[in-house]
Scaffold this motif. Structure first.
Motif, PDB file in Angstrom:
ATOM      1  N   LEU A  39      64.790  49.146  69.020  1.00  0.00           N
ATOM      2  CA  LEU A  39      63.453  49.611  68.667  1.00  0.00           C
ATOM      3  C   LEU A  39      63.639  50.834  67.776  1.00  0.00           C
ATOM      4  CD1 LEU A  39      60.389  49.129  69.071  1.00  0.00           C
ATOM      5  CD2 LEU A  39      60.477  50.924  70.825  1.00  0.00           C
ATOM      6  N   GLN A  40      63.421  50.629  66.491  1.00  0.00           N
ATOM      7  CA  GLN A  40      63.503  51.725  65.535  1.00  0.00           C
ATOM      8  C   GLN A  40      62.128  52.375  65.457  1.00  0.00           C
ATOM      9  OE1 GLN A  40      66.089  53.040  63.575  1.00  0.00           O
ATOM     10  NE2 GLN A  40      64.572  54.592  63.035  1.00  0.00           N
ATOM     11  N   MET A  41      62.071  53.660  65.758  1.00  0.00           N
ATOM     12  CA  MET A  41      60.790  54.370  65.804  1.00  0.00           C
ATOM     13  C   MET A  41      60.785  55.447  64.726  1.00  0.00           C
ATOM     14  SD  MET A  41      60.334  54.714  69.945  1.00  0.00           S
ATOM     15  CE  MET A  41      61.788  55.761  70.138  1.00  0.00           C
ATOM     16  N   ASN A  42      59.905  55.278  63.752  1.00  0.00           N
ATOM     17  CA  ASN A  42      59.776  56.229  62.660  1.00  0.00           C
ATOM     18  C   ASN A  42      58.416  56.920  62.719  1.00  0.00           C
ATOM     19  OD1 ASN A  42      62.301  55.397  61.619  1.00  0.00           O
ATOM     20  ND2 ASN A  42      61.323  53.751  60.438  1.00  0.00           N
ATOM     21  N   SER A  43      58.302  57.997  61.987  1.00  0.00           N
ATOM     22  CA  SER A  43      57.037  58.745  61.909  1.00  0.00           C
ATOM     23  C   SER A  43      56.466  58.995  63.303  1.00  0.00           C
ATOM     24  CB  SER A  43      56.023  57.970  61.059  1.00  0.00           C
ATOM     25  OG  SER A  43      56.524  57.752  59.761  1.00  0.00           O
ATOM     26  N   THR A  85      57.970  38.351  66.211  1.00  0.00           N
ATOM     27  CA  THR A  85      57.763  39.702  66.722  1.00  0.00           C
ATOM     28  C   THR A  85      56.269  40.007  66.823  1.00  0.00           C
ATOM     29  OG1 THR A  85      57.870  40.637  64.483  1.00  0.00           O
ATOM     30  CG2 THR A  85      59.923  40.558  65.745  1.00  0.00           C
ATOM     31  N   ARG A  86      55.960  40.906  67.745  1.00  0.00           N
ATOM     32  CA  ARG A  86      54.585  41.385  67.923  1.00  0.00           C
ATOM     33  C   ARG A  86      54.631  42.887  68.136  1.00  0.00           C
ATOM     34  NH1 ARG A  86      54.209  36.493  71.024  1.00  0.00           N
ATOM     35  NH2 ARG A  86      52.573  35.099  70.263  1.00  0.00           N
ATOM     36  N   TYR A  87      53.559  43.561  67.698  1.00  0.00           N
ATOM     37  CA  TYR A  87      53.479  45.003  67.851  1.00  0.00           C
ATOM     38  C   TYR A  87      52.109  45.419  68.351  1.00  0.00           C
ATOM     39  CZ  TYR A  87      57.673  45.113  64.937  1.00  0.00           C
ATOM     40  OH  TYR A  87      58.935  44.923  64.438  1.00  0.00           O
ATOM     41  N   ALA A  88      52.087  46.479  69.127  1.00  0.00           N
ATOM     42  CA  ALA A  88      50.815  47.103  69.474  1.00  0.00           C
ATOM     43  C   ALA A  88      50.248  47.752  68.219  1.00  0.00           C
ATOM     44  CB  ALA A  88      51.025  48.144  70.564  1.00  0.00           C
ATOM     45  N   ASP A  89      48.928  47.786  68.130  1.00  0.00           N
ATOM     46  CA  ASP A  89      48.286  48.360  66.948  1.00  0.00           C
ATOM     47  C   ASP A  89      48.709  49.813  66.735  1.00  0.00           C
ATOM     48  OD1 ASP A  89      45.112  46.601  67.370  1.00  0.00           O
ATOM     49  OD2 ASP A  89      46.989  45.999  66.407  1.00  0.00           O
ATOM     50  N   SER A  90      48.949  50.516  67.823  1.00  0.00           N
ATOM     51  CA  SER A  90      49.258  51.941  67.741  1.00  0.00           C
ATOM     52  C   SER A  90      50.609  52.223  67.088  1.00  0.00           C
ATOM     53  CB  SER A  90      49.225  52.569  69.132  1.00  0.00           C
ATOM     54  OG  SER A  90      50.145  51.916  69.998  1.00  0.00           O
ATOM     55  N   VAL A  91      51.472  51.210  66.986  1.00  0.00           N
ATOM     56  CA  VAL A  91      52.808  51.449  66.431  1.00  0.00           C
ATOM     57  C   VAL A  91      53.096  50.618  65.185  1.00  0.00           C
ATOM     58  CG1 VAL A  91      53.655  52.011  68.730  1.00  0.00           C
ATOM     59  CG2 VAL A  91      54.029  49.705  67.813  1.00  0.00           C
ATOM     60  N   LYS A  92      52.172  49.754  64.803  1.00  0.00           N
ATOM     61  CA  LYS A  92      52.398  48.916  63.624  1.00  0.00           C
ATOM     62  C   LYS A  92      52.660  49.774  62.387  1.00  0.00           C
ATOM     63  CE  LYS A  92      49.844  44.724  64.851  1.00  0.00           C
ATOM     64  NZ  LYS A  92      48.617  43.934  64.613  1.00  0.00           N
ATOM     65  N   GLY A  93      53.673  49.381  61.634  1.00  0.00           N
ATOM     66  CA  GLY A  93      54.036  50.124  60.435  1.00  0.00           C
ATOM     67  C   GLY A  93      54.959  51.294  60.694  1.00  0.00           C
ATOM     68  N   ARG A  94      55.140  51.670  61.959  1.00  0.00           N
ATOM     69  CA  ARG A  94      56.014  52.796  62.296  1.00  0.00           C
ATOM     70  C   ARG A  94      57.221  52.357  63.114  1.00  0.00           C
ATOM     71  NH1 ARG A  94      54.349  56.750  65.521  1.00  0.00           N
ATOM     72  NH2 ARG A  94      52.877  55.459  66.714  1.00  0.00           N
ATOM     73  N   PHE A  95      57.039  51.391  63.990  1.00  0.00           N
ATOM     74  CA  PHE A  95      58.114  50.906  64.855  1.00  0.00           C
ATOM     75  C   PHE A  95      58.570  49.528  64.388  1.00  0.00           C
ATOM     76  CE2 PHE A  95      56.979  53.292  69.074  1.00  0.00           C
ATOM     77  CZ  PHE A  95      56.904  54.485  68.357  1.00  0.00           C
ATOM     78  N   THR A  96      59.857  49.259  64.547  1.00  0.00           N
ATOM     79  CA  THR A  96      60.410  47.954  64.212  1.00  0.00           C
ATOM     80  C   THR A  96      61.317  47.484  65.335  1.00  0.00           C
ATOM     81  OG1 THR A  96      60.388  48.485  61.841  1.00  0.00           O
ATOM     82  CG2 THR A  96      61.741  46.621  62.549  1.00  0.00           C
TER      83      THR A  96
END
Length: 125
Positions: A81-85, A58-69
């Motif tokens: 795509l689980q989007m938190n916070s 998996t890869r994430y954009a910096d803007s969503v790391k730690g918030r999206f899974t």
């Protein structure tokens, strides 16, 4: 041909959560399929949010790391795509896309061949 259908989206207050689903059907190559989520805010370019290789990377954009899974159903060709916070700046049209090639290092739209119709996510402050 691969068919991509996404569901989910909607409106939520800042700090809330939403889950988007992306179901694939058709000629899927299980060992190589890459699925990505993109978003496009009004007046901005489409940007890659996250990608998942069916093999697991998996890869994430910096803007969503730690918030999206981004994750895949164990037995079905469905990616979530689980989007938190959530923040107001997450407001955009979200698109699921896929390619039979390995996930590119840069999640850019030109690398993906099959797209869903898009779903709106609105986050209010």
């Amino acid at each position: 041909q691969v068919y991509v259908t996404e569901t989910g989206g909607g409106s939520v207050q800042a700090g809330g959560s939403l889950t988007l689903s992306c179901a694939l059907s058709g000629n899927i190559i299980a060992g190589r399929q890459c699925v990505a989520w993109f978003r496009q805010a009004a007046g901005k370019e489409r940007e890659g949010v996250a990608s998942l290789q069916f093999a697991g990377t998996t890869r994430y954009a910096d803007s969503v790391k730690g918030r999206f899974t981004i994750s895949k159903h164990n037995t079905q060709n469905t990616v979530y795509l689980q989007m938190n916070s959530l923040k107001p700046e997450d407001t955009a049209m979200y698109y699921c896309a896929t390619t039979r090639n390995p996930c590119p290092a840069a999640t850019r739209p030109e690398f993906f061949s099959y797209w869903a119709q898009g779903t709106q996510v609105t986050v209010s402050s």
